[in-house]
Structures are given as structure tokens and as C-alpha cells.
Design an enzyme around this catalytic site. Structure first.
Site, short mmCIF file in Angstrom:
data_model
loop_
_atom_site.label_atom_id
_atom_site.label_comp_id
_atom_site.label_asym_id
_atom_site.label_seq_id
_atom_site.Cartn_x
_atom_site.Cartn_y
_atom_site.Cartn_z
N ASP A 8 -7.12 4.71 3.27
CA ASP A 8 -6.52 5.97 3.72
C ASP A 8 -6.85 7.08 2.71
OD1 ASP A 8 -4.90 7.58 5.32
OD2 ASP A 8 -3.04 7.02 4.25
N HIS A 65 -3.05 12.33 11.59
CA HIS A 65 -2.33 12.03 10.34
C HIS A 65 -0.95 12.69 10.39
CE1 HIS A 65 -5.45 10.35 7.52
NE2 HIS A 65 -6.15 10.58 8.62
O1 G3H Z 1 -1.24 10.37 3.46
C1 G3H Z 1 -0.75 9.83 2.49
C2 G3H Z 1 -0.10 8.50 2.67
O2 G3H Z 1 1.21 8.65 3.14
C3 G3H Z 1 -0.21 7.70 1.41
O3 G3H Z 1 0.62 8.20 0.43
O4 G3H Z 1 -0.77 8.37 -1.65
O5 G3H Z 1 1.72 8.18 -1.78
O6 G3H Z 1 0.34 6.20 -1.09
P1 G3H Z 1 0.45 7.71 -1.12
P1 13P Z 2 3.36 10.57 7.37
O1 13P Z 2 3.70 11.10 6.02
O2 13P Z 2 3.80 11.52 8.45
O3 13P Z 2 3.90 9.20 7.59
O4 13P Z 2 1.76 10.49 7.48
C1 13P Z 2 1.07 9.37 6.98
C2 13P Z 2 -0.41 9.59 6.93
O5 13P Z 2 -0.96 10.48 7.53
C3 13P Z 2 -1.18 8.63 6.12
O6 13P Z 2 -2.52 8.98 6.09
ZN ZN Z 3 -2.88 11.06 6.11
#
Ligand code: G3H
Ligand code: 13P
Ligand code: ZN
Length: 323
Positions: A93, A225
């Protein structure tokens, strides 16, 4: 090189094709630890849903890349033992560099996102194409992004959102060779997506932009997203048991149902999982202050997560029964 096919995983090609033609979306749920992964897998087994297991670079640092590979293998083994063959992808991701994408592919990921949205259009194309050229040698899917979502995208922070310009999508997809495209139509990451006054509801997503994108690249897989609903029951529970989350608001589920029925074939949900887990842990610790066995609060949190993911698969994304 650990190839994803040896781990029993699949890329996203067929999943997306079926989701677009079947008018539903594949859930892409983020995980960082064992309980989250167990909950995702259990919910998807119980609802017979395909799934994308999503790992951010922060999650990879937190959980350890070697352990992550074994966790994904373990998940596939559990699915097999249940007598099922659910399509499961392991996806990076918001990959922000070519090197990170390569490293994930080498450690068994079947899909990567290269998020070049912070760069110029030209640099985004150049970086995305470089990742595609590498990934496609190994039959790994690549997600690109055009437009910027407000909020925090991993370590890249954006003050404001810039909707995707439909004029750009054909050129971007054509020049990069990406397999799917994340677009910005009014969602954002995290638990505070909209600043709402009391009684106000969230503004609708820009379905006009989505429709124009679909017209420009018919049948091409689109990714959404920032698609957590920031479920009020969890926000209220967090606040009731000592938390402080004021004015948290997300994307209403009816908007997500509408998106899932369109060319949007991957819907990313992370924050809703964080909220469900935190809400339950807070409740247990507040109501049973003498409890100190982590299984006694992580266990109920995992049960809450399972219920939440099943709800999303069955009633929001429409992926239940599609495996
Ligand atoms: O888009 C971001 C995701 O929610 C992942 O978040 O970088 O805190 O793991 P993180
Ligand atoms: P949310 O913060 O809305 O759950 O989005 C998650 C996301 O886009 C991860 O790439
Ligand atoms: Zn995202």
C-alpha cells in the site's frame, strides 16, 4: 526471490475483471499484526470473499518483512485447511520508491502500489512505468495513482486534495502500463475526512469525475482509497470509554455501495479496523480494570473486527459469495 505463486497467492488481474463485470469491489484491508490478519482471513472465509491483504511501508517496518511473508503463507494454509480456495493478493500500500516495490516483489508480494501522486505528472509516469516494467516480468500487478487525497499518505503529507483530472487518465494508463488506477474523488485517509457542523452530513463523492474517468478508460480497474466510513458506533464507544475523538467522520456506506457497483473494483479500508479494535480494547479495559492478560482484550477486539469485515463484505462492497 520468493515468488508469490509459490506462496499460494494470486495477483489482482482476474479478481478485478470479475469485480468490474459483477458490479462489486474487492476489499483491501490493511494489517499490521496477527489479530488483524486472523480477523480478515476469518471474515473472508466465513463470507467466501476474495481479499487483498494490504501492507503499508510503516506496517512492513512494524511487523518485519520476513514475518509478514510467513503470516501470508499461514493465512493461505488456514484457507486451504478450511477446504476453500479464496483468491488472496498480498499488496504493498502506498509504495513511494522503486526500491521498496522491488523489495516487496522479491519477498512475495503479488501486487504493489507505486504512489507517485506527490510528483509532477511526468515524474509520476516515469516512476510508475519503471515499477511496471520490473513487476510485469514476475506477473505482479501494479496500482498507480493520479490526483491527491487530502490527509496523510504514509509518510507523505498532503494539506489539500486535488481531484483527479479525467483528461490525464488515458495518457497515464497508456504510457505506464499500470493494471489499476487510484483516483481522488473526495475521499481522504484517516478518521477525520470531513469537517462537519452538528447535524451536517458528509458531502457526496464526486461521482461525476468517476463517470468521466470511466468514459475515458472503459472497463479499466479503478481503486478508491480513504474509504473507511468511520463507523459512529466505534467512535462513540471510544469516547464513552475514555477516548477523545471529536468530529471524526467518514464516507457514508451508501456512497461506497454506489462506488462498488461501478468500475471501482478495489476499496481500501484501514481506519475502520483501527477504530473497531481500539473501541473494543477500551471497553474491556474500562469495564474490567483488573484484566492484564492481552488475550482477554485482543481476543474480543479480534471478534469485533471479524464482525466489522463481514459487514463490509456482505453489505457494502458486495464481495461476499464471490470467491
Ligand atoms: O493509507 C494509509 C494506510 O492507512 C496505512 O497507514 O502508514 O499508518 O500504516 P500507515
Ligand atoms: P482509510 O483511512 O479511510 O481507512 O483509508 C485507507 C487507505 O486508503 C489505505 O491505502
Ligand atoms: Zn490509501
Amino acid at each position: 526471490m520468493h515468488h508469490y505463486k509459490d506462496l499460494g497467492l494470486c495477483n489482482t488481474k482476474e479478481m478485478f475483471h470479475k469485480a468490474i463485470t459483477g458490479n462489486y469491489a474487492i476489499p483491501a484491508y490493511n494489517f499490521n499484526n496477527m489479530e488483524q490478519l486472523q480477523a480478515i482471513i476469518t471474515a473472508c472465509i466465513e463470507t467466501k470473499s476474495p481479499v487483498i491483504l494490504q501492507v503499508s511501508s510503516g506496517a512492513r517496518k512494524y511487523a518485519n518483512q520476513i514475518l509478514l511473508r510467513y503470516m501470508a503463507m499461514g493465512a493461505m494454509e488456514i484457507i486451504k485447511t478450511a477446504g476453500l480456495s479464496l483468491p488472496v493478493a498480498l499488496h504493498l500500500d502506498h509504495g513511494d520508491t522503486y526500491e521498496l516495490c522491488v523489495s516487496c516483489i522479491e519477498s512475495g508480494f503479488s501486487s504493489v502500489m507505486i504512489d507517485g501522486s506527490a510528483h509532477s505528472f511526468e515524474k509520476n509516469i516515469e516512476l510508475t512505468k519503471k515499477v511496471v516494467d520490473y513487476a510485469h516480468q514476475y506477473d505482479v500487478s501494479v496500482e498507480g495513482e493520479l490526483g491527491v487525497l487530502a490527509g496523510i499518505e504514509d509518510e507523505v503529507s498532503h494539506e489539500a486534495s486535488h481531484y483527479t483530472n479525467p483528461d490525464d487518465v488515458e495518457e497515464f494508463v497508456g504510457k505506464t502500463g499500470v493494471d489499476s488506477l487510484a483516483i481522488s474523488i473526495g475521499t481522504s485517509h484517516g478518521a477525520y475526512k470531513f469537517k462537519l457542523k452538528p447535524g451536517e452530513s458528509a458531502p457526496p463523492l464526486r461521482f461525476d469525475i468517476l463517470e468521466e474517468v470511466e468514459r475515458r478508460i472503459p472497463g479499466f480497474p479503478i481503486v478508491l482509497h480513504g474509504a473507511s466510513s468511520v463507523m459512529p458506533e466505534y467512535v462513540n464507544m471510544i469516547n464513552e470509554y475514555g477516548g477523545k475523538m471529536e468530529n471524526a467522520a467518514g464516507v457514508p456506506e451508501d456512497q461506497l455501495r454506489r462506488a462498488a457497483a461501478s468500475a471501482v473494483c478495489k476499496i481500501n479500508i484501514d481506519s475502520d479496523g483501527r477504530l473497531a479494535m481500539t473501541a473494543k480494547i477500551r471497553q474491556v479495559l474500562a469495564t474490567k480494570p483488573a484484566e492484564f492478560d492481552p488475550r482477554k482484550y485482543l481476543g474480543p477486539a479480534r471478534e469485533e473486527l471479524i464482525a466489522m469485515y463481514k459487514h463490509k463484505n456482505e453489505h457494502v462492497l458486495g464481495s461476499a459469495g464471490k470467491a
